[in-house]
Design an enzyme around this catalytic site. Sequence first.
Site: not given
Ligand code: NDP
Length: 485
Positions: A171-172, A234
């Site tokens: 939990d950042h 949070h």
């Molecule tokens: P993204 O939606 O950008 O997904 C990350 C990667 O996961 C994608 O690039 C894709 O990679 C893969 N992906 C996306 N959708 C799916 C799916 N339905 N099934 C399987 N793979 C999938 O997410 P974020 O990077 O924004 O977030 C990642 C995690 O971090 C989440 O759990 C989010 O809640 C958490 N988080 C994010 C924050 C942020 O600032 N973005 C802040 C705090 C928490 P590929 O297609 O290459 O496999």
Amino acid sequence: MVIFGASGDLTARKLIPSLFNSCRKQRLPEDINIIGFGGSPLTDEEFKNHLLEGLAKYAAFRFTKEQWQFFSRRLSYLQGSYADLESFKKLDTALKKIEGGPANRLFYLATPPTVFANIIDLLGETRQLEENNFWRRVVIEKPFGTDLASAKELNQKIHRVLDEDQIYRIDHYLGKETVQNILVIRFANTIFEPLWNRNYVDHVQITVAESVGVEHRGGYYDNVGVLRDMVQNHLLQLLSLVAMEPPASYTGNALRNEKVKVLSAVQPINSLQAVVNHTIRAQYQGYLDEPNIDPASTTPTYTALRLFINNWRWQGVPFYLRSGKKLAEKSTQIIVQFKEPPMPMFPLSSCQNCTPNTLVLYLQPDEGIHLRFEAKVPDTVAETSSVDMEFHYADSFGPSAIPEAYERLLLDALQGDTSLFTRADEVETTWGLIDPILNIWEQDQAPPVSIYPSGSWGPEEANRMLQQDHRDWLIGSKEHIRHTT
Ligand code: NDP
């Protein structure tokens, strides 16, 4: 270190800038390799270029070409599927080749939560989580479950292949300096702790206010709402740090034992009457017109709760929590309001101006501490006025003193320090507090969702909740503390 979901937003926005900055500060292990894993077809060069673009956008620091070259030598990318055993065998083979012998591995799950369990299963099946003179750890992003049942199910699944001390639920918020500073204020000083209880504290307010709306997260947010998105993690984390007993030591389990203990003492809001009395939910005007929102949605974007903690320290002291989107300003703060003096010693006219002592912990922006107390107005017989004593991180430690929360948390995970990560029982205890409210909000007899204007401090009902207790919502800002009613 392996990052799953490495083509995504979190990796480019937070993880890589944090790892790179730690590398610049010479805090990363020298021989670390960072492997991005994901479904997107990327070459190593494309992956690195994508991350470099992210750094240009998101990094809060300047860096040289040489520094990037030094860091990016450690980066590579492997394409694979999160649901395919062969991909995980391929990953294991690739890692063994890089490692050239026994090595530690940190797996970071930066994917949507729908694939967390699958990834851990396949890591287990390919025996990549077995520890044998070297460690194997898994960092799991939030959200951890969507309710108590799903959190328990996920815990059970991961405990099949991982011991609790291998799991780092992130939990950042807990990586923020000012959140950790709550512990320092309380336990590295002697002036606050003797007053930190029902005898001297009138009430506590925790505000996590955002000025933005749902932005591009509409599709996700509409299924989640403010209670799951902000309060379960949070706000309850902040409450536990403010209210917990002093841990016996600053170690992962001692700290988390105290957090679980105080969270378990929070009186659940688990009847319709309690929900009517102690919860407010509301939606900002214009929410239904946002992209990817159900036009009939009743998802709350604002909530206010009145919580009580049933233990000796806090009996009868209300903890008011509020969080919302599209509020008047972006601010996270904890306000501890102390009781009024037991006897109005000064003449009545001056005591009408007498305001209770208030301590504000600013978590963002402008991190710092603010103490309001009474002083005599000069050249009067006994008139008093509120004055303010302030500490701001930027003034004392320089404007760029506060690092990105992920920097600290990633280093902690690499060093095996679990203090700032959430334990299984902690996450289940917080869901146990949230679940009944969510369920009762679904019932027909529950009070309807009210609407509040964008840019306000939330719905009138939330003001009334405090006014019933002869109190007001407060917000501190540099030089003064004001009512938001
Ligand atoms: P993204 O939606 O950008 O997904 C990350 C990667 O996961 C994608 O690039 C894709 O990679 C893969 N992906 C996306 N959708 C799916 C799916 N339905 N099934 C399987 N793979 C999938 O997410 P974020 O990077 O924004 O977030 C990642 C995690 O971090 C989440 O759990 C989010 O809640 C958490 N988080 C994010 C924050 C942020 O600032 N973005 C802040 C705090 C928490 P590929 O297609 O290459 O496999």
